[in-house]
Write a protein that holds these residues in place. Structure first.
Motif, PDB file in Angstrom:
ATOM      1  N   MET A 157       0.837  -1.202   0.000  1.00 38.59           N
ATOM      2  CA  MET A 157       0.000   0.000   0.000  1.00 38.59           C
ATOM      3  C   MET A 157       0.873   1.254   0.000  1.00 38.59           C
ATOM      4  SD  MET A 157      -3.146  -0.516   2.629  1.00 38.59           S
ATOM      5  CE  MET A 157      -4.367  -1.805   2.435  1.00 38.59           C
ATOM      6  N   SER A 158       0.358   2.296  -0.607  1.00 40.87           N
ATOM      7  CA  SER A 158       1.057   3.587  -0.570  1.00 40.87           C
ATOM      8  C   SER A 158       0.860   4.199   0.827  1.00 40.87           C
ATOM      9  CB  SER A 158       0.461   4.524  -1.620  1.00 40.87           C
ATOM     10  OG  SER A 158      -0.854   4.882  -1.245  1.00 40.87           O
ATOM     11  N   TYR A 159       1.638   5.242   1.114  1.00 40.18           N
ATOM     12  CA  TYR A 159       1.491   5.889   2.429  1.00 40.18           C
ATOM     13  C   TYR A 159       0.073   6.455   2.595  1.00 40.18           C
ATOM     14  CZ  TYR A 159       6.573   5.648   3.278  1.00 40.18           C
ATOM     15  OH  TYR A 159       7.857   5.208   3.498  1.00 40.18           O
ATOM     16  N   ALA A 160      -0.470   6.978   1.495  1.00 38.85           N
ATOM     17  CA  ALA A 160      -1.823   7.556   1.557  1.00 38.85           C
ATOM     18  C   ALA A 160      -2.846   6.477   1.902  1.00 38.85           C
ATOM     19  CB  ALA A 160      -2.163   8.216   0.235  1.00 38.85           C
ATOM     20  N   GLU A 161      -2.681   5.307   1.285  1.00 40.27           N
ATOM     21  CA  GLU A 161      -3.618   4.204   1.555  1.00 40.27           C
ATOM     22  C   GLU A 161      -3.480   3.717   3.001  1.00 40.27           C
ATOM     23  OE1 GLU A 161      -4.651   1.023  -1.627  1.00 40.27           O
ATOM     24  OE2 GLU A 161      -2.611   1.681  -2.021  1.00 40.27           O
ATOM     25  N   ILE A 162      -2.245   3.606   3.469  1.00 42.45           N
ATOM     26  CA  ILE A 162      -2.019   3.151   4.852  1.00 42.45           C
ATOM     27  C   ILE A 162      -2.636   4.153   5.816  1.00 42.45           C
ATOM     28  CG2 ILE A 162      -0.269   2.612   6.601  1.00 42.45           C
ATOM     29  CD1 ILE A 162       1.607   1.780   4.305  1.00 42.45           C
ATOM     30  N   ALA A 163      -2.427   5.435   5.517  1.00 38.15           N
ATOM     31  CA  ALA A 163      -2.975   6.483   6.384  1.00 38.15           C
ATOM     32  C   ALA A 163      -4.498   6.362   6.458  1.00 38.15           C
ATOM     33  CB  ALA A 163      -2.573   7.852   5.853  1.00 38.15           C
ATOM     34  N   ALA A 164      -5.126   6.143   5.299  1.00 41.10           N
ATOM     35  CA  ALA A 164      -6.591   6.024   5.266  1.00 41.10           C
ATOM     36  C   ALA A 164      -7.044   4.767   6.001  1.00 41.10           C
ATOM     37  CB  ALA A 164      -7.077   5.998   3.821  1.00 41.10           C
ATOM     38  N   THR A 165      -6.296   3.687   5.837  1.00 43.32           N
ATOM     39  CA  THR A 165      -6.678   2.424   6.475  1.00 43.32           C
ATOM     40  C   THR A 165      -6.591   2.522   7.996  1.00 43.32           C
ATOM     41  OG1 THR A 165      -5.877   1.192   4.567  1.00 43.32           O
ATOM     42  CG2 THR A 165      -6.130  -0.045   6.613  1.00 43.32           C
ATOM     43  N   LEU A 166      -5.511   3.130   8.477  1.00 40.44           N
ATOM     44  CA  LEU A 166      -5.284   3.166   9.925  1.00 40.44           C
ATOM     45  C   LEU A 166      -5.866   4.412  10.579  1.00 40.44           C
ATOM     46  CD1 LEU A 166      -1.581   1.874  10.091  1.00 40.44           C
ATOM     47  CD2 LEU A 166      -3.698   0.553  10.203  1.00 40.44           C
ATOM     48  N   GLY A 167      -6.335   5.346   9.767  1.00 43.67           N
ATOM     49  CA  GLY A 167      -6.915   6.570  10.319  1.00 43.67           C
ATOM     50  C   GLY A 167      -5.865   7.466  10.963  1.00 43.67           C
ATOM     51  N   ILE A 168      -4.688   7.538  10.353  1.00 44.33           N
ATOM     52  CA  ILE A 168      -3.614   8.406  10.859  1.00 44.33           C
ATOM     53  C   ILE A 168      -3.098   9.266   9.701  1.00 44.33           C
ATOM     54  CG2 ILE A 168      -2.896   6.880  12.757  1.00 44.33           C
ATOM     55  CD1 ILE A 168      -0.738   5.719  10.980  1.00 44.33           C
ATOM     56  N   GLY A 169      -2.256  10.244  10.013  1.00 44.85           N
ATOM     57  CA  GLY A 169      -1.720  11.110   8.965  1.00 44.85           C
ATOM     58  C   GLY A 169      -0.588  10.434   8.202  1.00 44.85           C
ATOM     59  N   GLU A 170      -0.341  10.929   6.986  1.00 44.01           N
ATOM     60  CA  GLU A 170       0.735  10.351   6.178  1.00 44.01           C
ATOM     61  C   GLU A 170       2.101  10.546   6.836  1.00 44.01           C
ATOM     62  OE1 GLU A 170       0.867  10.824   1.895  1.00 44.01           O
ATOM     63  OE2 GLU A 170      -1.260  11.311   1.917  1.00 44.01           O
ATOM     64  N   GLY A 171       2.256  11.668   7.534  1.00 44.51           N
ATOM     65  CA  GLY A 171       3.508  11.924   8.247  1.00 44.51           C
ATOM     66  C   GLY A 171       3.744  10.874   9.322  1.00 44.51           C
ATOM     67  N   THR A 172       2.660  10.497   9.998  1.00 43.21           N
ATOM     68  CA  THR A 172       2.758   9.466  11.040  1.00 43.21           C
ATOM     69  C   THR A 172       3.114   8.117  10.418  1.00 43.21           C
ATOM     70  OG1 THR A 172       1.046  10.661  12.233  1.00 43.21           O
ATOM     71  CG2 THR A 172       1.529   8.436  13.007  1.00 43.21           C
ATOM     72  N   VAL A 173       2.526   7.847   9.254  1.00 45.37           N
ATOM     73  CA  VAL A 173       2.848   6.590   8.547  1.00 45.37           C
ATOM     74  C   VAL A 173       4.349   6.545   8.250  1.00 45.37           C
ATOM     75  CG1 VAL A 173       2.543   5.290   6.395  1.00 45.37           C
ATOM     76  CG2 VAL A 173       0.569   6.348   7.494  1.00 45.37           C
ATOM     77  N   LYS A 174       4.846   7.679   7.741  1.00 46.38           N
ATOM     78  CA  LYS A 174       6.255   7.773   7.341  1.00 46.38           C
ATOM     79  C   LYS A 174       7.181   7.500   8.534  1.00 46.38           C
ATOM     80  CE  LYS A 174       9.031  11.347   5.058  1.00 46.38           C
ATOM     81  NZ  LYS A 174       8.985  12.746   4.619  1.00 46.38           N
ATOM     82  N   SER A 175       6.909   8.160   9.661  1.00 46.14           N
ATOM     83  CA  SER A 175       7.804   7.988  10.812  1.00 46.14           C
ATOM     84  C   SER A 175       7.604   6.624  11.481  1.00 46.14           C
ATOM     85  CB  SER A 175       7.597   9.122  11.820  1.00 46.14           C
ATOM     86  OG  SER A 175       6.257   9.201  12.197  1.00 46.14           O
ATOM     87  N   ARG A 176       6.330   6.190  11.554  1.00 50.88           N
ATOM     88  CA  ARG A 176       6.070   4.893  12.209  1.00 50.88           C
ATOM     89  C   ARG A 176       6.679   3.743  11.412  1.00 50.88           C
ATOM     90  NH1 ARG A 176      -0.028   3.694  14.051  1.00 50.88           N
ATOM     91  NH2 ARG A 176       0.365   5.572  15.272  1.00 50.88           N
ATOM     92  N   LEU A 177       6.598   3.863  10.101  1.00 53.66           N
ATOM     93  CA  LEU A 177       7.151   2.811   9.240  1.00 53.66           C
ATOM     94  C   LEU A 177       8.679   2.747   9.392  1.00 53.66           C
ATOM     95  CD1 LEU A 177       6.576   0.663   7.108  1.00 53.66           C
ATOM     96  CD2 LEU A 177       6.598   2.443   5.377  1.00 53.66           C
ATOM     97  N   ALA A 178       9.298   3.918   9.436  1.00 57.23           N
ATOM     98  CA  ALA A 178      10.760   3.943   9.601  1.00 57.23           C
ATOM     99  C   ALA A 178      11.147   3.316  10.940  1.00 57.23           C
ATOM    100  CB  ALA A 178      11.262   5.382   9.508  1.00 57.23           C
ATOM    101  N   ARG A 179      10.407   3.672  12.001  1.00 59.91           N
ATOM    102  CA  ARG A 179      10.696   3.092  13.330  1.00 59.91           C
ATOM    103  C   ARG A 179      10.495   1.580  13.316  1.00 59.91           C
ATOM    104  NH1 ARG A 179       8.101   7.558  15.562  1.00 59.91           N
ATOM    105  NH2 ARG A 179       6.182   6.394  15.859  1.00 59.91           N
TER     106      ARG A 179
END
Lengths: 146, 199
Positions: free
Chosen positions: B158-180
């Motif tokens: 999934m793209s960051y936008a799709e993950i954000a929509a799925t989890l109900g979080i912002g794309e920035g959060t997806v980016k940092s959470r994924l890196a962590r």
């Protein structure tokens, strides 16, 4: 070497192609000259490759058939009621008519027509009924002298 | 490529519209398309095969009931995974078992050969097996929020936008959470590799 060394968040987003084009190019240029960051990127590649090798778990049966059978017996989901102003129009019109009716009735009862004087209030009037002053005695004595 | 995705989305949206109109066959086609992706996601999240099977079925039944609320602006896959994600978290919270419980490892091993190269050398097969085992262990030990973001990106692509929509979080959060999550997974790798080399 490019001055701006990407952190892990940026490197991870670069790996996914999720940086803006300018930054994507900047990170690529940095990676070409920085073996340490390139090694980090290799680790991300390795991790992604291992994810691809994970066993793909499958349900093992045709859920569609099961669901289809259950749906055939279930009632069809009802579409949501229209919540737009058009949908609420009859209700709003009724409410407005009720309020207008109430105002008109109130006006007919208390407004416009002369407010009746309440006789009981005259009990508290400074002048007693018949305009006889029951106040100072001088009221009468002065008149008598004249 | 984008055009192809768009055509797939259009065809899928058409199926959803037909399902909304009460076409059970159309909904069954959607179930057939997504039953395994939803199942593998909830299985990795819940850790118990039977529970994951129930959750998968619940996800589709909930999706069917919620079909009137679906709008063509939303990708069906994202919408469906959102339902699966919420259903899984509900179960984990209700049973107060956010900790990952390992599922049937034998079943995984049985499925593993399908995912490998057709004819790996014995050394390569052993190395692959060890690495997959390490990743499985790493995934089990990650917090649920890191595990889900990794699975949606690395397995479901999934793209960051799709993950954000799925989890109900912002794309920035997806980016940092994924890196962590990636850093944590790699740290587990190293830890387990150290254990293995000590053995």
């Amino acid at each position: 070497m490019n001055e701006h060394r990407p952190d892990m968040i940026e490197l991870s987003a670069y790996f996914d192609g999720e940086l803006d084009p300018v930054r994507q190019q900047g990170v690529a240029a940095h990676l070409a000259a920085c073996p340490a960051c390139a090694a980090q990127l290799d680790l991300l590649r390795m991790l992604a490759a291992d994810f691809e090798r994970l066993p793909a778990a499958t349900l093992g049966f045709d859920l569609a058939g099961v669901i289809e059978g259950r749906l055939a017996a279930a009632p069809r989901p009802q579409p949501r009621r229209d919540r737009s102003w058009r949908g609420l129009l009859p209700v709003s019109a009724g409410a407005a008519a009720s309020v207008a009716c109430g105002i008109a009735m109130g006006f007919a009862l208390f407004g416009g027509a002369a407010t009746p004087r309440i006789a009981a209030m005259s009990v508290f009037d400074t002048m007693p009924p018949g305009s006889l002053c029951i106040g100072l005695e001088s009221c009468y004595t002065n008149g008598a002298k004249r | 490529m984008e055009c192809m995705i768009s055509r797939t989305d259009d065809a899928e949206a058409e199926l959803v519209v037909r399902a909304q109109a009460g076409d059970h066959r159309a909904f069954a086609l959607l179930v057939g398309r997504y039953q395994d992706p939803v199942f593998r996601f909830v299985l990795r999240m819940s850790g118990i095969r039977d529970e994951a099977m129930d959750l998968t079925q619940d996800t589709f039944l909930k999706a069917y009931r919620a079909l009137p609320a679906w709008r063509p602006e939303a990708r069906f896959r994202t919408w469906l995974f959102q339902i699966a994600h919420n259903a899984t978290l509900d179960v984990l919270r209700r049973r107060q078992r956010v900790e990952f419980v390992p599922y049937d490892e034998d079943a995984q091993d049985a499925a593993a050969p399908e995912a490998r190269d057709p004819a790996p050398t014995p050394e390569q097969a052993l190395a692959d097996r060890q690495r997959i085992g390490m990743l499985e262990r790493a995934l089990r030990e990650l917090p649920a929020e890191q595990r889900e973001v990794l699975l949606l990106r690395e397995v479901e692509d999934m793209s960051y936008a799709e993950i954000a929509a799925t989890l109900g979080i912002g794309e920035g959060t997806v980016k940092s959470r994924l890196a962590r999550a990636r850093v944590a997974a790699l740290a587990h790798y190293r830890g387990h590799a150290g254990e293995n080399s000590d053995e």
